[in-house]
Design an enzyme around this catalytic site. Structure first.
Site, PDB file in Angstrom:
ATOM      1  N   LYS A  17     -64.179  18.143 -52.641  1.00  0.00           N
ATOM      2  CA  LYS A  17     -65.148  17.340 -51.866  1.00  0.00           C
ATOM      3  C   LYS A  17     -66.563  17.842 -52.118  1.00  0.00           C
ATOM      4  O   LYS A  17     -66.784  18.992 -52.539  1.00  0.00           O
ATOM      5  CB  LYS A  17     -64.845  17.382 -50.361  1.00  0.00           C
ATOM      6  CG  LYS A  17     -64.809  18.787 -49.718  1.00  0.00           C
ATOM      7  CD  LYS A  17     -66.123  19.306 -49.173  1.00  0.00           C
ATOM      8  CE  LYS A  17     -65.968  20.619 -48.403  1.00  0.00           C
ATOM      9  NZ  LYS A  17     -67.221  21.360 -48.198  1.00  0.00           N
ATOM     10  N   ASP A 149     -61.934  22.319 -42.711  1.00  0.00           N
ATOM     11  CA  ASP A 149     -62.044  21.202 -43.659  1.00  0.00           C
ATOM     12  C   ASP A 149     -60.694  20.600 -44.043  1.00  0.00           C
ATOM     13  O   ASP A 149     -60.646  19.630 -44.799  1.00  0.00           O
ATOM     14  CB  ASP A 149     -62.722  21.670 -44.963  1.00  0.00           C
ATOM     15  CG  ASP A 149     -64.209  21.928 -44.773  1.00  0.00           C
ATOM     16  OD1 ASP A 149     -64.770  21.450 -43.772  1.00  0.00           O
ATOM     17  OD2 ASP A 149     -64.785  22.608 -45.641  1.00  0.00           O
TER      18      ASP A 149
HETATM   19  O1  C5P Z   1     -62.597  27.047 -40.581  1.00  0.00           O
HETATM   20  P1  C5P Z   1     -62.785  27.923 -41.758  1.00  0.00           P
HETATM   21  O2  C5P Z   1     -61.679  28.933 -41.911  1.00  0.00           O
HETATM   22  O3  C5P Z   1     -63.052  27.180 -43.005  1.00  0.00           O
HETATM   23  O4  C5P Z   1     -64.098  28.752 -41.449  1.00  0.00           O
HETATM   24  C1  C5P Z   1     -64.431  29.969 -42.069  1.00  0.00           C
HETATM   25  C2  C5P Z   1     -65.530  30.633 -41.262  1.00  0.00           C
HETATM   26  O5  C5P Z   1     -66.738  29.864 -41.357  1.00  0.00           O
HETATM   27  C3  C5P Z   1     -65.258  30.712 -39.759  1.00  0.00           C
HETATM   28  O6  C5P Z   1     -64.551  31.876 -39.442  1.00  0.00           O
HETATM   29  C4  C5P Z   1     -66.653  30.705 -39.182  1.00  0.00           C
HETATM   30  O7  C5P Z   1     -67.218  31.999 -39.246  1.00  0.00           O
HETATM   31  C5  C5P Z   1     -67.438  29.820 -40.131  1.00  0.00           C
HETATM   32  N1  C5P Z   1     -67.527  28.436 -39.642  1.00  0.00           N
HETATM   33  C6  C5P Z   1     -68.399  28.137 -38.607  1.00  0.00           C
HETATM   34  N2  C5P Z   1     -68.487  26.847 -38.160  1.00  0.00           N
HETATM   35  C7  C5P Z   1     -67.774  25.858 -38.728  1.00  0.00           C
HETATM   36  C8  C5P Z   1     -66.895  26.140 -39.794  1.00  0.00           C
HETATM   37  C9  C5P Z   1     -66.801  27.447 -40.233  1.00  0.00           C
HETATM   38  O8  C5P Z   1     -69.063  29.023 -38.071  1.00  0.00           O
HETATM   39  N3  C5P Z   1     -67.903  24.609 -38.272  1.00  0.00           N
END
Ligand code: C5P
Length: 302
Positions: A17, A149
């Site tokens: 994406k 995502d």
């Molecule tokens: O959800 P994901 O594992 O992809 O996110 C990785 C890190 O990115 C989270 O632990 C967080 O620190 C940050 N994040 C965030 N806000 C979001 C998505 C991700 O702060 N909306």
């Protein structure tokens, strides 16, 4: 994602994406950030093969496209594919196992959703392979536990407006096919580190204005309204992102952007011919992989 049955195996091509627009609204109590982002699936695909095993073990094997030869992706329990398979096994008391072979073409730590797309492919494919008959809301429930995502890739909506942490997906019926050039610096970026480096700046941009530019269908109008709030902290953390954007800005007709939390950057082009010619110029200037790609309409992504 494209799913086909081959003998007793299931083979899935699952897309990358790009974030055409990404605004951070606020930091939440749980440490995540509230987002408004418009994403489109693109025709750069990872391929996963799922084969049943005789026992409940989950085996995982990884190979890379030659352009990703230095990529660091864990092959053990830390890999999001393993996590997705274990989550399904645990949640539904599954006694069957699976051998997952992942061929990566989507660069890692690039903001292109490679890991999330792979995790979504695992959920969708194992739902078939293990005959679990999970509904779409049930798959989405698992997806949101694996990453922000992952939900986007479950129904492969082509383009979508995503809110919340990113897991609330609203399909956008754009009907347009966009051409892009995408390139990556030497090193990736950690999503958590980029969000941490974010300093809040006003004003918060309105996704509604970006959506209007999509409705207008004018490529230059869309490019003008593209935005990514994480670009500034990412460029502070990685001089390479800053440099890449500078080189792309000089070479492309329309303003380039970083995708997600980086480190890949992309330029929207007026069509495939312009994309090919920009890619050729960038290959001369950058000793880096350069992809020419198109957005996936929802039917081919699904
Ligand atoms: O959800 P994901 O594992 O992809 O996110 C990785 C890190 O990115 C989270 O632990 C967080 O620190 C940050 N994040 C965030 N806000 C979001 C998505 C991700 O702060 N909306």
């Amino acid at each position: 994602m494209r799913l086909k049955h081959q003998g007793s195996s299931i083979v899935v091509d699952t897309p990358a994406k790009l974030n055409l627009f990404l605004e951070v609204l606020q930091r939440r109590e749980d440490g995540y950030h509230e987002l408004e982002t418009v994403m489109t699936a693109i025709d750069v695909f990872d391929t996963l093969r799922f084969s049943p095993t005789e026992d409940p073990s989950i085996r995982f094997q990884l190979s890379f496209d030659r352009r990703l030869k230095n990529t660091q992706v864990p092959v053990d329990e830390r890999n999001i594919c393993m996590q997705a398979a274990r989550l399904m096994q645990g949640e539904y008391g599954v006694q069957q196992g699976v051998h997952i072979e992942l061929h990566k073409r989507i660069p890692a730590q690039a903001g292109m959703g490679g890991g999330s797309s792979d995790a979504a492919a695992v959920l969708v494919a194992l739902n078939h392979l293990w005959n679990l008959r999970l509904t779409s809301p049930e798959l989405h429930g698992l997806a949101s536990r694996l990453g922000s995502d992952v939900n986007f890739f479950i129904d492969a909506p082509g383009a979508a407006l995503c809110r919340g942490r990113g897991e609330q997906v609203e399909f956008l019926a754009t009907g347009s096919r966009w051409s892009f050039v995408v390139t990556i610096p030497d090193t990736g970026l950690s999503t958590a580190a980029v969000f941490q480096a974010l300093s809040y700046q006003q004003p918060v941009l309105n996704v509604g204005d970006f959506l209007k530019s999509l409705d207008s269908g004018r490529t230059s109008g869309i490019a003008q309204m593209m935005y990514n709030r994480l670009e500034e902290p990412a460029a502070r953390l990685s001089k390479q992102v800053d440099e890449l954007l500078r080189v792309m800005r000089a070479a492309s007709r329309l303003a380039p952007r970083m995708t997600g939390s980086g480190s890949a950057c992309f330029a929207l082009c007026h069509g495939p011919a312009e994309a090919r010619s920009l890619a050729a110029r960038l290959r001369v200037r950058l000793n880096r992989p350069v992809w020419v790609c198109n957005s996936c309409p929802s039917s081919s992504a699904a």
